[in-house]
Design a protein around this motif. Structure first.
Motif, PDB file in Angstrom:
ATOM      1  N   LEU A   9      -5.303  -3.420  -5.386  1.00 31.95           N
ATOM      2  CA  LEU A   9      -4.938  -3.487  -3.970  1.00 31.95           C
ATOM      3  C   LEU A   9      -4.054  -4.707  -3.730  1.00 31.95           C
ATOM      4  CD1 LEU A   9      -8.437  -2.808  -2.337  1.00 31.95           C
ATOM      5  CD2 LEU A   9      -6.581  -1.174  -2.657  1.00 31.95           C
ATOM      6  N   GLU A  10      -3.232  -4.624  -2.692  1.00 26.64           N
ATOM      7  CA  GLU A  10      -2.458  -5.792  -2.286  1.00 26.64           C
ATOM      8  C   GLU A  10      -3.431  -6.834  -1.741  1.00 26.64           C
ATOM      9  OE1 GLU A  10       0.392  -4.393   0.554  1.00 26.64           O
ATOM     10  OE2 GLU A  10       1.302  -3.022  -0.883  1.00 26.64           O
ATOM     11  N   LYS A  11      -2.992  -8.089  -1.697  1.00 28.93           N
ATOM     12  CA  LYS A  11      -3.882  -9.192  -1.302  1.00 28.93           C
ATOM     13  C   LYS A  11      -4.507  -8.956   0.077  1.00 28.93           C
ATOM     14  CE  LYS A  11      -4.310 -14.127  -0.850  1.00 28.93           C
ATOM     15  NZ  LYS A  11      -3.772 -15.428  -1.051  1.00 28.93           N
ATOM     16  N   SER A  12      -3.729  -8.529   1.054  1.00 33.72           N
ATOM     17  CA  SER A  12      -4.272  -8.323   2.409  1.00 33.72           C
ATOM     18  C   SER A  12      -5.289  -7.178   2.428  1.00 33.72           C
ATOM     19  CB  SER A  12      -3.152  -8.044   3.413  1.00 33.72           C
ATOM     20  OG  SER A  12      -2.494  -6.834   3.104  1.00 33.72           O
ATOM     21  N   GLN A  13      -5.028  -6.144   1.641  1.00 36.86           N
ATOM     22  CA  GLN A  13      -5.970  -5.028   1.552  1.00 36.86           C
ATOM     23  C   GLN A  13      -7.261  -5.479   0.878  1.00 36.86           C
ATOM     24  OE1 GLN A  13      -3.456  -2.534  -0.763  1.00 36.86           O
ATOM     25  NE2 GLN A  13      -2.710  -1.376   0.993  1.00 36.86           N
TER      26      GLN A  13
ATOM     27  N   ALA B   4      -5.765   1.690  -7.862  1.00 34.75           N
ATOM     28  CA  ALA B   4      -6.609   1.125  -6.814  1.00 34.75           C
ATOM     29  C   ALA B   4      -8.031   1.624  -7.002  1.00 34.75           C
ATOM     30  CB  ALA B   4      -6.082   1.513  -5.438  1.00 34.75           C
TER      31      ALA B   4
ATOM     32  N   LYS C 276      -9.984  -3.573  -7.346  1.00 33.65           N
ATOM     33  CA  LYS C 276      -8.721  -3.903  -8.013  1.00 33.65           C
ATOM     34  C   LYS C 276      -7.637  -2.919  -7.637  1.00 33.65           C
ATOM     35  CE  LYS C 276      -9.339  -1.618 -12.484  1.00 33.65           C
ATOM     36  NZ  LYS C 276      -9.367  -1.811 -13.927  1.00 33.65           N
TER      37      LYS C 276
ATOM     38  N   ASN D  87      -5.915   4.820  -1.717  1.00 33.97           N
ATOM     39  CA  ASN D  87      -4.456   4.842  -1.747  1.00 33.97           C
ATOM     40  C   ASN D  87      -3.882   5.350  -0.437  1.00 33.97           C
ATOM     41  OD1 ASN D  87      -4.222   3.845  -4.317  1.00 33.97           O
ATOM     42  ND2 ASN D  87      -4.127   5.852  -5.290  1.00 33.97           N
TER      43      ASN D  87
ATOM     44  N   ASP E 103       0.577   4.369  -6.998  1.00 34.38           N
ATOM     45  CA  ASP E 103      -0.389   3.439  -7.589  1.00 34.38           C
ATOM     46  C   ASP E 103      -1.739   4.132  -7.673  1.00 34.38           C
ATOM     47  OD1 ASP E 103      -2.017   1.419  -8.409  1.00 34.38           O
ATOM     48  OD2 ASP E 103      -1.659   0.116  -6.687  1.00 34.38           O
TER      49      ASP E 103
ATOM     50  N   ALA F 101      -1.966   1.552  -0.161  1.00 29.20           N
ATOM     51  CA  ALA F 101      -1.587   1.097  -1.487  1.00 29.20           C
ATOM     52  C   ALA F 101      -0.218   1.667  -1.810  1.00 29.20           C
ATOM     53  CB  ALA F 101      -2.615   1.559  -2.523  1.00 29.20           C
ATOM     54  N   PRO F 102       0.553   0.972  -2.628  1.00 32.03           N
ATOM     55  CA  PRO F 102       1.886   1.457  -2.950  1.00 32.03           C
ATOM     56  C   PRO F 102       1.854   2.878  -3.492  1.00 32.03           C
ATOM     57  CG  PRO F 102       1.518  -0.737  -3.865  1.00 32.03           C
ATOM     58  CD  PRO F 102       0.216  -0.261  -3.302  1.00 32.03           C
TER      59      PRO F 102
END
Length: 171
Positions: free
Chosen positions: A103-107, A23, A101, A11, A20, A16-17
């Motif tokens: 995570l944002e797509k780019s991460q 992650a 899981k 995070n 959140d 990560a947001p």
């Protein structure tokens, strides 16, 4: 618990947001998926003076197993030649199942293409050295690989190709 520390680390470090806590990254299993060793020269490789040249190729394949689990297969191919003659060839498919899981797509793309192969590579190196020694050749002691630098380079090349294609279409 270590798992929670890893989640917090992802995070903080992966952006990560905020808030959140879902992650997750965890290694589920590492296994040898395929192995090939060939000595085309046979006994001749041991009966003459050789000046070997080593070639190395790396590739990664990702197979989604479900929404959170991925099989990552690192293929390491080593070709050792004496001039045009192949002394030996080793191909290792070192695989792992990873939980990724939250995570944002780019991460997620970066974790799967950097962290997963970085985890698998030492195992593949060990397999190469073991099989080469069993083939009666000296261990190769392959150097480490910077998968982050390879990922950045691949992303830059993909962007340049996309930009080139876009400019060709615009003309």
């Amino acid at each position: 618990m270590e798992g929670n520390n890893m989640t917090e680390e992802l995070n903080e470090n992966a952006g990560a947001p905020e808030g959140d806590t879902n992650a997750q990254f965890a290694l589920q299993r590492i296994y040898l998926k395929d192995l090939s060793f060939e000595t085309p020269m046979g006994a001749e490789a041991f009966q003459r003076e050789l000046k070997p040249k080593i070639g190395q190729e790396l590739s990664t394949k990702v197979n989604p197993l479900d929404d959170a689990h991925f099989e990552v297969v690192l293929t390491l191919t080593i070709t050792v030649k004496n001039g045009e003659d192949t002394i030996y060839l080793v191909e290792v498919h070192q695989a792992g199942i990873f939980l990724v899981k939250g995570l944002e797509k780019s991460q997620m793309t970066q974790v799967i293409n950097v962290l997963c192969p970085s985890t698998l590579y030492p195992y593949a190196r060990e397999v190469v050295d073991n099989v080469v020694i069993k083939g009666s050749f000296p261990a190769l002691m392959l150097p480490p690989v910077n998968f982050e630098a390879l990922f950045v380079q691949a992303m830059a090349e993909a962007k340049a190709k996309k930009d080139q294609n876009t400019s060709e279409v615009a003309h």
